[in-house]
Write an enzyme that holds these catalytic residues in place. Structure first.
Site, PDB file in Angstrom:
ATOM      1  N   LYS A 164       1.096   0.431  15.366  1.00 58.79           N
ATOM      2  CA  LYS A 164       2.488   0.372  15.815  1.00 58.79           C
ATOM      3  C   LYS A 164       2.772  -0.746  16.815  1.00 58.79           C
ATOM      4  O   LYS A 164       3.911  -0.879  17.271  1.00 58.79           O
ATOM      5  CB  LYS A 164       2.882   1.723  16.448  1.00 58.79           C
ATOM      6  CG  LYS A 164       2.958   2.864  15.440  1.00 58.79           C
ATOM      7  CD  LYS A 164       3.922   2.549  14.318  1.00 58.79           C
ATOM      8  CE  LYS A 164       3.830   3.564  13.180  1.00 58.79           C
ATOM      9  NZ  LYS A 164       4.533   3.090  11.976  1.00 58.79           N
ATOM     10  N   TYR A 224      -9.164   6.091   7.375  1.00 60.30           N
ATOM     11  CA  TYR A 224      -9.350   6.458   8.790  1.00 60.30           C
ATOM     12  C   TYR A 224     -10.363   7.604   8.815  1.00 60.30           C
ATOM     13  O   TYR A 224     -10.129   8.646   8.204  1.00 60.30           O
ATOM     14  CB  TYR A 224      -8.034   6.940   9.406  1.00 60.30           C
ATOM     15  CG  TYR A 224      -6.957   5.889   9.522  1.00 60.30           C
ATOM     16  CD1 TYR A 224      -6.227   5.465   8.411  1.00 60.30           C
ATOM     17  CD2 TYR A 224      -6.663   5.316  10.750  1.00 60.30           C
ATOM     18  CE1 TYR A 224      -5.239   4.501   8.519  1.00 60.30           C
ATOM     19  CE2 TYR A 224      -5.655   4.345  10.871  1.00 60.30           C
ATOM     20  CZ  TYR A 224      -4.961   3.951   9.749  1.00 60.30           C
ATOM     21  OH  TYR A 224      -3.974   2.989   9.862  1.00 60.30           O
ATOM     22  N   PRO A 230      -4.233   1.109  18.850  1.00 65.05           N
ATOM     23  CA  PRO A 230      -3.989   0.522  17.525  1.00 65.05           C
ATOM     24  C   PRO A 230      -4.069   1.525  16.360  1.00 65.05           C
ATOM     25  O   PRO A 230      -3.731   1.190  15.240  1.00 65.05           O
ATOM     26  CB  PRO A 230      -5.099  -0.514  17.389  1.00 65.05           C
ATOM     27  CG  PRO A 230      -6.165  -0.063  18.334  1.00 65.05           C
ATOM     28  CD  PRO A 230      -5.455   0.621  19.457  1.00 65.05           C
ATOM     29  N   HIS A 263       0.850  -1.197   0.000  1.00 63.78           N
ATOM     30  CA  HIS A 263       0.000   0.000   0.000  1.00 63.78           C
ATOM     31  C   HIS A 263       0.885   1.246   0.000  1.00 63.78           C
ATOM     32  O   HIS A 263       1.719   1.409   0.887  1.00 63.78           O
ATOM     33  CB  HIS A 263      -0.951   0.009   1.200  1.00 63.78           C
ATOM     34  CG  HIS A 263      -2.149  -0.859   1.007  1.00 63.78           C
ATOM     35  ND1 HIS A 263      -3.353  -0.613   1.593  1.00 63.78           N
ATOM     36  CD2 HIS A 263      -2.304  -1.987   0.253  1.00 63.78           C
ATOM     37  CE1 HIS A 263      -4.233  -1.535   1.222  1.00 63.78           C
ATOM     38  NE2 HIS A 263      -3.615  -2.394   0.414  1.00 63.78           N
ATOM     39  N   TYR A 316       4.308   6.648   9.718  1.00 59.66           N
ATOM     40  CA  TYR A 316       3.405   5.542   9.366  1.00 59.66           C
ATOM     41  C   TYR A 316       4.182   4.398   8.697  1.00 59.66           C
ATOM     42  O   TYR A 316       3.973   3.229   9.032  1.00 59.66           O
ATOM     43  CB  TYR A 316       2.298   6.048   8.430  1.00 59.66           C
ATOM     44  CG  TYR A 316       1.115   5.108   8.311  1.00 59.66           C
ATOM     45  CD1 TYR A 316       1.055   4.149   7.302  1.00 59.66           C
ATOM     46  CD2 TYR A 316       0.046   5.176   9.213  1.00 59.66           C
ATOM     47  CE1 TYR A 316      -0.024   3.283   7.196  1.00 59.66           C
ATOM     48  CE2 TYR A 316      -1.040   4.317   9.099  1.00 59.66           C
ATOM     49  CZ  TYR A 316      -1.070   3.367   8.092  1.00 59.66           C
ATOM     50  OH  TYR A 316      -2.135   2.508   7.987  1.00 59.66           O
TER      51      TYR A 316
HETATM   52  C1  PHB Z   1      -6.242  -3.645  10.955  1.00 62.55           C
HETATM   53  O1  PHB Z   1      -6.324  -3.959   9.749  1.00 62.55           O
HETATM   54  O2  PHB Z   1      -6.584  -4.408  11.881  1.00 62.55           O
HETATM   55  C2  PHB Z   1      -5.687  -2.275  11.309  1.00 62.55           C
HETATM   56  C3  PHB Z   1      -5.133  -1.503  10.305  1.00 62.55           C
HETATM   57  C4  PHB Z   1      -4.613  -0.246  10.613  1.00 62.55           C
HETATM   58  C5  PHB Z   1      -4.667   0.209  11.917  1.00 62.55           C
HETATM   59  C6  PHB Z   1      -5.207  -0.579  12.932  1.00 62.55           C
HETATM   60  C7  PHB Z   1      -5.720  -1.834  12.625  1.00 62.55           C
HETATM   61  O3  PHB Z   1      -4.164   1.450  12.213  1.00 62.55           O
END
Ligand code: PHB
Ligand code: APR
Length: 406
Positions: A313, A217, A309, A88, A401
């Site tokens: 990280k 997000y 989460p 990605h 990131y």
């Molecule tokens: C997930 O796919 O579980 C996931 C992806 C990105 C995040 C947190 C969880 O920042």
């Protein structure tokens, strides 16, 4: 690959072993360290209290920093990740009806992340340990470290009605937040830092086409939402929920309606819903224990630190710890150089705190805080406006990131 320079040998007592590095915990941290050290001829024993199926049954995040992906390749366990994982090069942040793409590749001079489920990654690590004949003990009950402040630490565990002993040169606690290793450090030798967030994440896994090819997000007055994925046929979604909520409060229909309400209309219109194959609520916490060493015990991964989460990280911070410990043990056993071991805690914590900062910042930016004031909410609006308008601000987000250098 060097043949193991050292193999477990049974001592006179029929249930004792000796190893160079005793590892408590057979999750991603413990398995990755064990695999990397084995390839350098350094013997390890992994003691895991659960069954393998139980460990593989956990649903966790799936965003791998560049450095973590490289570590998997170094451990010779990246075949499926490279074949099935998705590269990605960006993700989006949505706020109300606006969706802004963060161009990871353009902002970092070519870096990206790999989307590959932690369950699959752990499965690959177990398979690799099996192939090399690594020693991973499951159902190891009541694992206890002993004489950590001596030069002859040892581990005990119960199994099959017998007490087993593993004599070690060193012990690494990879046993997660609720493990025994951190709790084995005298309280006057440890300092803990913690922030508990006033909300949790309700997560759903569904065999549906992801709503977006990249992660989204979403910040919304109703609360945060995240659209993620494991593959193009397996979607992972989250919505922020109050800490008082229980999974049973959330039918699939309620979850899908709430997720749609928090996404920009155009995105919500394309959401493919379906039955949840996994549904759970996780609390959010920031936690760091210092130092990450006591005598011959080293802490790594969730045993030493926890992040919300939001910035993905958790696993990636564990990967950095393992990278530092791996280098330090190779220097010790190959070159009798202990500078890596002696400098581990300081070096690991420097990067841990940067991941803590980033995770706290992104969580503060995107979530609705129940006790926030009107001033707080204007600050949050302004922080997002500044981020969307400033390439420099986006570059700072992007470099964190994809993963800061080890
Ligand atoms: C997930 O796919 O579980 C996931 C992806 C990105 C995040 C947190 C969880 O920042
Ligand atoms: N004895 C033996 N094993 C234990 C004990 C114990 N007393 N306590 C916990 N364990 C095992 C758990 O069953 C688990 O399999 O230690 C392992 C710890 O694994 P994780 O909690 O996954 O922690 P870590 O390997 O550091 O991985 C960090 O992976 O699980 C995610 O959220 C986590 O993203 C983070 C990353």
């Amino acid at each position: 690959m060097l043949a193991c320079a050292f193999t477990a040998r049974r001592t006179t007592s029929d249930k004792a072993m000796h190893t160079q590095v005793g590892i408590i915990g057979g999750g991603p941290s413990g398995l990755l360290l064990s695999q990397l050290l084995h390839l350098q001829g350094i013997h390890t024993v992994v003691l895991e209290r659960q069954t393998r199926d139980h460990v593989l049954g956990r649903i966790r995040a799936g965003v791998l920093e560049q450095g973590f992906a490289a570590l998997m390749r170094q451990a010779q366990v990246a075949g499926r990740m490279d074949a099935e994982g998705e590269i990605h090069q960006g993700f989006s942040i949505a706020s109300d009806s606006v969706q802004h793409r963060i161009d990871l590749q353009g902002l970092t001079g070519g870096s990206s992340v790999v989307i590959y489920g932690q369950t699959e990654l752990t499965r690959d690590l177990y398979a690799a340990r099996d192939r090399l004949g690594g020693t991973v003990v499951h159902d190891a009950e009541d694992v206890q470290p002993h004489d950590l402040d001596s030069d002859r630490p040892w581990l005990s565990y119960h199994q099959g009605g017998t007490v087993h002993r593993v004599d070690c040169d060193y012990v690494v606690g990879c046993d997660g937040f609720h493990g025994v290793s951190r709790k084995s450090i005298p309280k006057d030798r440890l300092t803990e830092f913690e922030r508990v967030y006033p909300f949790g994440w309700l997560g759903v896994l569904s065999r549906t086409r992801p709503v977006s090819p990249e992660l989204v997000y979403a910040r919304h007055p109703r609360g945060f939402a995240l659209c993620s994925l494991r593959s193009q046929v397996l979607s992972r979604y989250y919505v922020q929920v109050p800490l008082t909520d229980k999974v049973d409060d959330w039918s699939d229909a309620r979850f899908w309606d709430e997720l749609k309400a928090r996404l920009p209309a155009a995105l919500a219109a394309g959401l493919v819903t379906g039955p949840s194959i996994e549904k759970s609520i996780a609390p959010l916490r920031s936690f760091v224990a210092e130092p990450m060493r006591y005598g011959r015990l080293f802490l790594a991964g969730d045993a030493a630190h926890i992040v919300p989460p939001t910035g993905a990280k958790g696993l990636n911070s564990a990967g950095a710890d393992i990278h530092y410990l791996y280098d330090a043990f190779v220097d010790h056993y190959r070159r009798q150089d202990d500078s890596g071991l002696d400098g581990y805690s300081k070096k690991a914590l420097a990067r841990v705190w940067k991941a803590q900062r980033f995770s706290w910042w992104l969580t503060s930016l995107l979530h609705h805080f129940p006790d926030s004031s009107a001033f707080d909410r204007r600050l949050q609006d302004t922080e997002l406006d500044y981020l969307f308008a400033s390439r420099q601000a986006q570059a700072a987000l992007a470099e964190n990131y994809v993963g800061l250098p080890y």
